[in-house]
Design an enzyme around this catalytic site. Sequence first.
Site, short mmCIF file in Angstrom:
data_model
loop_
_atom_site.label_atom_id
_atom_site.label_comp_id
_atom_site.label_asym_id
_atom_site.label_seq_id
_atom_site.Cartn_x
_atom_site.Cartn_y
_atom_site.Cartn_z
N CYS A 62 0.41 -1.19 -0.04
CA CYS A 62 -0.02 0.34 0.26
C CYS A 62 0.24 1.18 0.00
CB CYS A 62 -0.79 0.09 1.29
SG CYS A 62 -2.49 -1.41 1.51
N CYS A 130 -1.19 3.54 4.30
CA CYS A 130 -1.33 2.31 4.98
C CYS A 130 -2.31 1.54 6.75
CB CYS A 130 -0.87 0.74 4.87
SG CYS A 130 -1.70 -0.72 5.34
N ASP A 131 -3.23 1.34 6.65
CA ASP A 131 -3.81 2.39 7.96
C ASP A 131 -3.11 2.27 8.90
OD1 ASP A 131 -5.84 0.76 6.02
OD2 ASP A 131 -6.56 -0.90 7.67
N LYS A 132 -2.14 1.34 10.19
CA LYS A 132 -1.56 1.84 10.84
C LYS A 132 -0.39 2.47 10.79
CE LYS A 132 -4.42 -1.33 13.22
NZ LYS A 132 -4.95 -1.09 12.24
N CYS A 203 -6.27 1.77 0.25
CA CYS A 203 -7.63 1.73 0.24
C CYS A 203 -8.79 3.16 -0.22
CB CYS A 203 -8.15 1.09 1.34
SG CYS A 203 -7.72 -0.84 1.56
N GLU A 453 -9.19 -7.15 13.98
CA GLU A 453 -9.73 -6.73 13.07
C GLU A 453 -10.80 -8.23 12.91
OE1 GLU A 453 -8.97 -4.46 9.41
OE2 GLU A 453 -8.82 -2.96 10.86
N SER A 479 -12.01 -3.76 10.18
CA SER A 479 -12.20 -3.50 9.34
C SER A 479 -13.14 -1.70 9.04
CB SER A 479 -12.30 -4.03 8.02
OG SER A 479 -11.97 -3.36 6.74
FE1 FES Z 1 -3.22 -0.87 2.97
FE2 FES Z 1 -5.96 -0.13 3.15
S1 FES Z 1 -4.55 0.67 3.18
S2 FES Z 1 -5.02 -2.67 3.27
#
Ligand code: FES
Length: 576
Positions: A62, A130-132, A203, A453, A479
Site C-alpha cells: 500500500c 496504509c492504516d497503522k 484503500c 480485525e 476493518s
Molecule cells: Fe493498506 Fe487498506 S491501505 S490495506
Amino acid sequence: MTKKKIAPEQLRSRLWFNNPDDAEMTALYTERYLNYGLTREELRSGKPIIGIAQTGSDLSPCNRHHLELAKRVRDGIISAGGVPMEIPVHPIQETGKRPTAMLDRNLAYLSLVETLYGYPIDGVVLMIGCDKTTPALLMAASTVDIPAIALSVGPMLNGWHDGKRTGSGTIVWKARQMMAAGEIDDDGFLDLVTSSTPSTGYCNTMGTASTMNSLAEALGMQLPGSAAIPAPYRERGQISYETGARIVDMVFEDLKPSDIMTREAFENAATVVAASGGSTNAGLHLPALAAECGIEFDLHDVAEIFKRTPYIADLKPGGKYVAKDMHAVGGVPILMKALFDGGFLNGDCITVTGKTIAENLEDVVFPEDQKVIYPTSTPLSPTGGVVGLRGNLAPEGAIVKVAGMSRLEFTGPARCFDCEEDAFKAVEQRDYKEGEVLVIRYEGPKGGPGMREMLATTAALYGQGAGNSVALITDGRFSGATRGFCIGHVGPEAAVGGPIGLLKDGDMISIDAEAGTISVDLSEEELAERRKSWRPRETDYQSGTLWKYAQTVGSAEKGATTHPGGKAETHVFADI
Ligand code: FES
C-alpha cells in the site's frame, strides 16, 4: 510568514557533526557519513538534517509508492537547503501482517522514537498511508517533538465492476457469493476482487487508511489538499516536493508537533472523521496519539464529538463515492470548509503551513455542483457516521459505524465465541440464526493479543446477506470497510474480566446506536456471581514481541498503548 527562531548553530544535529565539546566523537561520527559521499560542507555548515521516515517497501505494497515519492521529497529538502536522510521504518501492511498489524503500530512507533531521538535528525517527513503507518509515525513524532510533517502516499484510483464504482475490498463478499454458487472459479474470484484495486496507493474507501490520512490533514500535520490526491497523479509528486521544502523552513521556525497537535486540533480531527463516516479505528488511534501529546482525549471524548457532528461526505463503504471523487471536488479542504462554515471546526489551530486552519481555508470555495460533500445545513444525517456506545456490557465504551445503515437498534440472544476462528467456522457453515448477537471475545488488546480485525467473519456474514439480520459484538476491532451491525472495542475486554467475558449463550443483548447504549439483561448481582468463577483464558503466545505486548498494553478506551505517554514525561524527549 512565521518568524524564524532557530539559528543554524542551534540545530540538534550540530551535536553529532559540529560539537566543539566532543571533537573526537564528532570526527568519528562525521567520517562515517562522509564515507558514502556526503561532503563536509553539507554536514558542518548548518544545513538541517531531515529524516524521511520511509514506510514503503516490498512488504508494504500500500505504501510502496513512497519509494518513488521519497525522491521528490529529497529534491524539495535539498532545494530548501536541507540534507535528506532516508530512514527505514518497521514494515506495516494491514492486510499482510499476521496475526495483526495493531502490534506493529506500537513496534513502528517505538523504533522510530529511538531513531529520531538517537540520531542527528533536525526534522522529519512522515511517509504515511496504509492504516497503522499514520498513527505510528504521528505518535513517534509527537513523543520526540521535533518539527515533523506528514505526507500521504495517496489513495488508489477507482475500481469498477458492472459499470459501478467498487471500493477497494468491498467486492470481496460478492465474489465470495459468486464462487460459492459456482459462477466463477479461483481465477475469476481474484479477477473480480482485484478489479476494485486498480493502481498503486492505499484503500480508496473511507476505511482506516483514508480516514487516518484525512485526519492527519485535519490535525494540521500535512499540507492542505494533500491527503486525497490519488497515488499515481502528478500532483502527488508535486506535493511531495513541496512537503520536502516545507519541513526545512519548519525546522528554522521551530514549528513542532506540540504546537500543532493541541486538544482543539484533536477535536477538529474527530469532527472530520465523523463528518466523513470514517473508520471506527479512529476511535482507537486518536486517543493513542493524544496520549503521546500528553492530552487526555479518550474514546468517550471522540464519541461526544461524533454525536454532535453532521455526516456530510457520501463516501464508501456506506456511501457512493471514493477518494478520487473526493479529490476531484477539492479533497479534505472542502470537507473542512463545509464544517468550518457550519461552525463545527476551531479555525485558530496552527498547521504545518505556519498558518491557522481559518487562514488556510480563506481562499477555498465550496463547490455547489457536486454530490460528494454536502453543506452542514443539508447533511446526509444530523449526527456522525460513527457512534460511541456505553452500558453495563461496555462500561469503558464501544464503537459502531452507522454510516449508510438503516437499522440502528438491535436486541437478541448472545451466541458466544472465544476467538474469531470459531466464529468464522460457525458462520461459514451457516450455523447461526437470524436475530442472534454473535459475540467474539478474548480478541482485545491483551486477549488477542493485538486486537485483530474481525474482517473474515463480517465479510462472510455480509456475503451471506445476513449483514442486517444478525449483530456482532467484539472486544477486537473491525476493518474500516466493514459493513453491517458490528460493534467493536467493547471494554473492558474479556481478558481482564470485562462483562463481555461473563456472557453465556442466550443472554439478551440490546444495542441502540441512536441512544448510544449497549447492555445485557443481567443484574449487577448476577454479573458479580459469574465473575467469581471466571478465569482468564490462557494465551498461546509466550515468545517474541506478542508476549511483551500482552503484558504492557492498555485499554482500547485509551488507545491500546504500551507506555504512559506524554503526560508522564518529565522532560521533552528530544532535549539533548
Ligand atoms: Fe493498506 Fe487498506 S491501505 S490495506
